[in-house]
Design an enzyme around this catalytic site. Structure first.
Site, PDB file in Angstrom:
ATOM      1  N   ASP A  27      -2.551   6.214  -3.709  1.00 39.34           N
ATOM      2  CA  ASP A  27      -1.333   5.641  -2.835  1.00 39.34           C
ATOM      3  C   ASP A  27      -0.707   4.596  -3.565  1.00 39.34           C
ATOM      4  O   ASP A  27      -1.313   4.406  -4.845  1.00 39.34           O
ATOM      5  CB  ASP A  27      -1.727   5.111  -1.480  1.00 39.34           C
ATOM      6  CG  ASP A  27      -2.830   4.100  -1.231  1.00 39.34           C
ATOM      7  OD1 ASP A  27      -3.650   3.912  -2.245  1.00 39.34           O
ATOM      8  OD2 ASP A  27      -2.836   3.562  -0.421  1.00 39.34           O
TER       9      ASP A  27
ATOM     10  N   SER B 233       0.827  -1.272   0.083  1.00 34.34           N
ATOM     11  CA  SER B 233      -0.004  -0.055  -0.083  1.00 34.34           C
ATOM     12  C   SER B 233       0.992   1.273  -0.025  1.00 34.34           C
ATOM     13  O   SER B 233       1.675   1.525  -0.881  1.00 34.34           O
ATOM     14  CB  SER B 233      -1.124   0.181   1.148  1.00 34.34           C
ATOM     15  OG  SER B 233      -1.865   0.928   1.190  1.00 34.34           O
TER      16      SER B 233
ATOM     17  N   ASP C  18      -1.059   1.187  -3.786  1.00 37.16           N
ATOM     18  CA  ASP C  18      -1.900   0.228  -4.387  1.00 37.16           C
ATOM     19  C   ASP C  18      -3.409   0.818  -5.012  1.00 37.16           C
ATOM     20  O   ASP C  18      -4.201  -0.002  -5.436  1.00 37.16           O
ATOM     21  CB  ASP C  18      -2.103  -0.867  -3.605  1.00 37.16           C
ATOM     22  CG  ASP C  18      -2.893  -0.600  -2.177  1.00 37.16           C
ATOM     23  OD1 ASP C  18      -3.194   0.504  -1.963  1.00 37.16           O
ATOM     24  OD2 ASP C  18      -3.652  -1.459  -1.822  1.00 37.16           O
TER      25      ASP C  18
ATOM     26  N   ASP D  78      -5.986   2.045  -3.642  1.00 36.88           N
ATOM     27  CA  ASP D  78      -7.264   2.108  -2.730  1.00 36.88           C
ATOM     28  C   ASP D  78      -7.593   3.153  -2.055  1.00 36.88           C
ATOM     29  O   ASP D  78      -8.678   3.113  -1.220  1.00 36.88           O
ATOM     30  CB  ASP D  78      -7.257   0.749  -1.782  1.00 36.88           C
ATOM     31  CG  ASP D  78      -6.232   0.836  -0.732  1.00 36.88           C
ATOM     32  OD1 ASP D  78      -5.430   1.836  -0.663  1.00 36.88           O
ATOM     33  OD2 ASP D  78      -6.452   0.083   0.285  1.00 36.88           O
TER      34      ASP D  78
END
Length: 451
Positions: A245, A108, A247, A249
């Site tokens: 960010d 992440s 990843d 999400d």
């Protein structure tokens, strides 16, 4: 120590998170998730269970995703390798093709040396604690070791990105024509798919942070570093900026003047829009205890109820699923729109935020004015006994602070789940008052809970 944290298994790649662990974790996951009714039905039809595997572009994701795929295939699971894609894309694809489960390799917003393994059940939903515990237990148990034709195959998921983009575009209530956006892709998983999607939706797009090299993910860019995005919005005269960010999400934004629009403000805009369009289930928004007091006041003024959960998008999801609610999220930019996603989706959130701008013909600053952000001060008090956060002296100090603030502010003390640390958060209409009270409470915590 438990292997799973608040969002999967995470750690320094080739430190605690090794290829061996990734392979073993995949094999244990196949034991637990590859034996359900859908998997058995596939076997009865002469087919094998299927899993989707994706990753963000950090360099260690290459060997970790390969280890995950090897562990699954060796356990008789067919693997569809989706390559570099956002976490919410992986979750969507699991449900879209009716896979038995899926794995996302990502850390992440963490720096490049870290990585993580997130596991999704059938339908693209995050695992409850009890299933994570079963997977941990299965690590020490027997593995599935099929032979011959029962061994799993690893294939490229050729149309993975196209499926996800079409899904996002079909979700939009209004096109983005006429809007200019700067996208910060954090040198992460959104770099390939996000600019294409926003352009296909009609927006004029300027892109930054979209040159991943495996080592620069989240490095001075993305949702945790908004200064560069704000400067670029001002430089090119864009209507707004959107930051993901690593990843993708999360979604945070800046308006045309470079002012930050956080997750609470985004949720306020979307909640009112969804209420007006009749798609906000029970006129209810789900948020965490860290959401700004201004969000609560704005929602009350618009006849929208706010349900509070513990910090973490998994707890928001649990509450949303329990009540069938359609919108929830966190101040950090994890926003969940359950009509279209099973997890936070930064692309989906940004698209719908811009769609509302286009639908109303109003600027982001105008839309964000639905909510007044209360000054919020957060102090992390380190090296204290977090288990004694309910200490009588601390409780007395909190009561005195709450009495001073009255209805114009609030106090929240929260013990860290992993460190000897207590978080002191104070909100007030006046920033100086919030700072003063937070510092006073932090000092009480240091004195009363000293190790």
């Amino acid at each position: 120590m438990a292997l799973f944290g608040t969002d999967g298994v995470r750690g320094l790649a080739n430190g605690p998170l090794t290829a061996d662990l990734a392979l073993s974790l995949a094999q244990a996951t196949a034991v637990v998730l590859g034996q359900g009714r859908s998997a058995e039905a596939r076997r009865a039809a002469g087919k094998r269970p299927t899993a989707v595997v994706a990753r963000d572009p950090r360099i260690s994701g290459e060997f970790l995703a390969a280890a995950v795929a090897a562990g699954l295939a060796s356990s008789g699971v067919d693997v569809l390798d989706a390559g570099v894609l956002p976490t919410p894309a992986a979750a969507f694809l699991i449900g879209d093709i009716d896979a038995d489960f899926g794995v996302m390799v990502s850390a992440s917003h963490n720096p490049a040396p870290d990585n993580g393994i997130k596991i999704f059940a059938r339908g693209g939903v995050k695992l409850p604690d009890v299933v994570e515990q079963r997977i941990e237990f299965a690590l020490a148990g027997p593995k599935l070791q099929p032979t011959g034709a029962d061994v799993g195959r690893i294939r490229r998921f050729a149309d993975a990105e196209d499926r996800y983009v079409v899904h996002l575009l079909q979700s939009l209530p209004h096109r983005l024509d006429g809007l200019h956006v700067v996208l910060d892709c954090a040198h992460g998983a959104a770099a390939g798919v996000s600019p294409e999607t926003f352009r296909d939706a009609g927006a004029r797009v300027t892109v930054i942070g979209a040159d991943p090299d495996g080592l620069n993910i989240n490095d001075g860019v993305g949702s945790t570093h908004l200064d560069h995005l704000a400067a670029e919005v001002l430089r090119v005269g864009a209507d707004l900026g959107i930051a993901h960010d690593g990843d993708a999400d999360r979604c945070l934004a800046v308006d045309a003047a470079g002012r930050v629009i956080d997750g609470d403000q985004i949720m306020a805009i979307l909640a009112v829009s969804m209420r007006d369009r009749g798609v906000l289930r029970d006129d209810t928004l789900v948020a965490t205890v860290m959401s700004n007091l201004g969000l609560h006041r704005a929602m009350a003024a618009n006849g929208i109820r706010v349900l509070q959960t513990a910090v973490g998008d998994r707890y928001v999801l649990e509450e949303m699923n329990a009540g069938g609610y359609t919108l929830g999220g966190e101040q950090s930019g994890h926003v969940i729109m359950s009509d279209f996603a099973t997890t936070g989706d930064g692309l989906l959130t940004g698209l719908h935020l811009m769609s509302e701008m286009a639908r109303q013909g109003r600027s982001l600053a105008e839309l964000a004015s639905v909510m007044t952000v209360f000054p919020q001060v957060l102090i992390n008090v380190k090296d204290v006994d977090r288990t004694r956060v309910a200490d009588a002296g601390v409780a007395e100090a909190v009561s005195e602070a709450e009495a001073e603030l009255g209805s114009s502010g609030r106090v929240l003390l929260r013990a860290s789940g992993t460190e000897q640390l207590v978080r002191v958060m104070v909100e007030a209409e006046d920033a100086e008052q919030a700072q003063r009270i937070a510092e006073q409470l932090a000092q009480v915590v240091r004195e009363r809970l000293a190790l």
